[in-house]
Design a protein around this motif. Structure first.
Motif, short mmCIF file in Angstrom:
data_model
loop_
_atom_site.label_atom_id
_atom_site.label_comp_id
_atom_site.label_asym_id
_atom_site.label_seq_id
_atom_site.Cartn_x
_atom_site.Cartn_y
_atom_site.Cartn_z
N LYS A 71 2.00 -1.62 0.08
CA LYS A 71 1.32 -1.34 1.34
C LYS A 71 0.53 -2.54 1.82
O LYS A 71 0.45 -2.81 3.03
CB LYS A 71 0.41 -0.13 1.19
CG LYS A 71 -0.08 0.43 2.53
CD LYS A 71 -0.77 1.75 2.36
CE LYS A 71 -1.14 2.35 3.71
NZ LYS A 71 0.04 2.67 4.53
N LEU A 72 -0.05 -3.30 0.89
CA LEU A 72 -0.84 -4.46 1.30
C LEU A 72 0.03 -5.60 1.82
O LEU A 72 -0.47 -6.52 2.49
CB LEU A 72 -1.74 -4.95 0.17
CG LEU A 72 -1.17 -5.83 -0.94
CD1 LEU A 72 -2.29 -6.41 -1.79
CD2 LEU A 72 -0.19 -5.08 -1.81
N GLU A 73 1.34 -5.56 1.56
CA GLU A 73 2.26 -6.57 2.07
C GLU A 73 2.97 -6.11 3.35
O GLU A 73 3.61 -6.92 4.03
CB GLU A 73 3.32 -6.92 1.01
CG GLU A 73 2.78 -7.54 -0.25
CD GLU A 73 2.39 -8.99 -0.07
OE1 GLU A 73 2.80 -9.60 0.93
OE2 GLU A 73 1.66 -9.51 -0.93
N GLN A 74 2.85 -4.85 3.68
CA GLN A 74 3.58 -4.31 4.83
C GLN A 74 3.31 -5.04 6.14
O GLN A 74 4.24 -5.23 6.93
CB GLN A 74 3.26 -2.82 4.99
CG GLN A 74 4.06 -2.15 6.10
CD GLN A 74 3.66 -0.69 6.30
OE1 GLN A 74 2.65 -0.24 5.76
NE2 GLN A 74 4.46 0.03 7.06
N PRO A 75 2.06 -5.50 6.41
CA PRO A 75 1.84 -6.20 7.69
C PRO A 75 2.73 -7.42 7.89
O PRO A 75 3.06 -7.76 9.03
CB PRO A 75 0.36 -6.59 7.61
CG PRO A 75 -0.25 -5.54 6.73
CD PRO A 75 0.80 -5.28 5.69
N GLY A 76 3.15 -8.07 6.80
CA GLY A 76 4.01 -9.24 6.93
C GLY A 76 5.39 -8.90 7.44
O GLY A 76 6.11 -9.77 7.93
N ASP A 94 -0.94 0.36 -5.62
CA ASP A 94 -1.13 0.14 -7.05
C ASP A 94 -1.36 1.48 -7.76
O ASP A 94 -2.13 2.33 -7.31
CB ASP A 94 -2.34 -0.77 -7.29
CG ASP A 94 -2.08 -2.20 -6.83
OD1 ASP A 94 -0.91 -2.53 -6.58
OD2 ASP A 94 -3.05 -2.98 -6.72
N GLY A 95 -0.66 1.65 -8.87
CA GLY A 95 -0.73 2.89 -9.63
C GLY A 95 0.50 3.75 -9.45
O GLY A 95 0.79 4.61 -10.29
N GLU A 96 1.24 3.51 -8.35
CA GLU A 96 2.50 4.22 -8.13
C GLU A 96 3.66 3.42 -8.73
O GLU A 96 3.52 2.23 -9.04
CB GLU A 96 2.73 4.46 -6.64
CG GLU A 96 1.69 5.38 -6.02
CD GLU A 96 1.93 5.62 -4.54
OE1 GLU A 96 1.43 6.62 -4.03
OE2 GLU A 96 2.62 4.78 -3.91
#
Length: 373
Positions: A71-76, A94-96
């Motif tokens: 999810k933290l890379e999705q904006p790219g 993280d954790g999934e």
């Protein structure tokens, strides 16, 4: 983070995804698993790197292509028209377990993984899927080897840009400067002349020119020395240049330079002129090698005659002995024979060319003669 620097042609990318899925089926696998790199850029237009968190395009033979991305890379990847491409995006935090998400996106467990996917992800995907794995490279390269009109235009643009840098070599390459000083100025010029970055700069003066993959050093360029300059980088579309020319600093201090260089020039010209559809890769290599060998320098030509080029500087097809692949229209590659005399000097001439319907087009058009500075 993903990088998107060039225009996105949705119809072209959609066709590539369809062809890749069909090719995977013909290869007997259920899905391609593509991590960030040139293959992913080829398929959906997004470059970038792999990290410890999995990003993976699951491209099934039967089903919907799915981009699994942190999810933290999705904006790219936001600029990728995934809806128009028919690609669904599945994010994770993280954790999934992202490997389970890949498993859920495909039917079957026979997969082909990107050649450069980190082992960290390859092994975990293999454990999650529980089926046989093979390399995706042999499948994808069948598509990437044949450049379309837009790719050829981008390679032509890259070739013209690197030619402009070679045309300015007298500004940078001068007696009394170190190879490193020269390389720094060339790298700046590569960007000034239209590349996004200088991917590599080789400045091999005197005996360093006899080492084909020498980069640069603190060695000072001296009068009369031969200097090999091999340079390249990507343009905005992601396609690369790669061109080598050989220079001499005034009158050569070795008596054999001009005659030996003439052999090299004849070999390179003969190999380029031999390029046309139907001729095999190894035949092009043999044309260059035969000229050099007949002149008595065979043992000093220590590498293949060329390599394919596109989104990667080195890719299929390789112009080398043993490669019986026939050339086809749209195949682009280097023609770069060299002669390297250990401890003395070396020379190489390199052009990027493409096989056309009836022959060959060169993307590099700087003089091939030994350039005296």
């Amino acid at each position: 983070m993903a990088t998107i620097t060039g225009p996105i042609d949705v119809s072209a990318l959609r066709a590539r995804l369809d062809r890749a899925a069909a090719a995977a089926g013909q290869a007997g696998v259920d899905a391609l698993l593509i991590s960030p790199g040139s293959d992913l850029r080829y398929l959906i237009g997004a470059g970038g790197d792999s990290f410890e968190r999995l990003t993976c395009l699951a491209l099934p033979v039967d089903g919907t292509p799915t981009l699994v991305v942190p999810k933290l890379e999705q904006p790219g990847y936001a600029a990728i028209p995934t809806d128009e491409l028919g690609v669904q995006v599945v994010t994770w935090v993280d954790g999934e377990d992202p490997y389970a998400l890949v498993k859920a996106a495909i039917k079957g467990n026979r997969t082909a993984v990107a050649d450069m996917m980190p082992a960290l992800h390859t092994i975990k995907l293999g454990n999650a899927l529980g089926g046989p794995q093979t390399l995706a490279g042999p499948i994808i390269r069948e598509l990437r080897m044949r450049k379309d009109a837009a790719e050829i235009a981008a390679l032509r643009k890259a070739g013209q840009a690197i030619d402009r840098v070679h045309a300015r070599m007298g500004e940078f390459l001068r007696v009394g400067r170190t190879e490193r000083e020269v390389a720094k100025d060339i790298a700046a010029a590569i960007v000034e002349e239209g590349h996004t970055v200088a991917d590599f700069v080789i400045v091999g003066s005197g005996p360093n020119g006899a080492s084909p993959h020498h980069r640069d050093s603190d060695r000072v360029v001296e009068a009369g020395e031969v200097v090999v300059i091999d340079i390249g980088g990507p343009v905005a579309e992601g396609y690369n240049s790669d061109s080598t020319r050989t220079y001499v600093m005034g009158e050569p201090k070795h008596d054999d330079v001009r005659d030996t260089y003439a052999v090299l020039q004849a070999a390179q010209q003969a190999a380029v002129e031999a390029v046309k559809p139907g001729v095999t890769c190894e035949e092009i290599d043999n044309v260059a090698r035969e000229v050099i060998t007949d002149a008595g320098f065979g043992e000093y030509f220590v590498h293949r005659t060329g390599h394919g080029i596109g989104l990667d500087v080195h890719e299929e097809p390789y112009i080398v002995s043993g490669n019986a692949l026939p050339l086809e229209e749209g195949m682009a590659f280097s023609v770069e024979p060299g002669i390297y005399l250990p401890g003395r000097w070396g020379a190489r001439i390199e052009d990027i060319v493409v096989a056309t319907e009836n022959g060959v087009e060169s993307f590099n058009n700087r003089p091939h003669e030994l350039v005296v500075l």
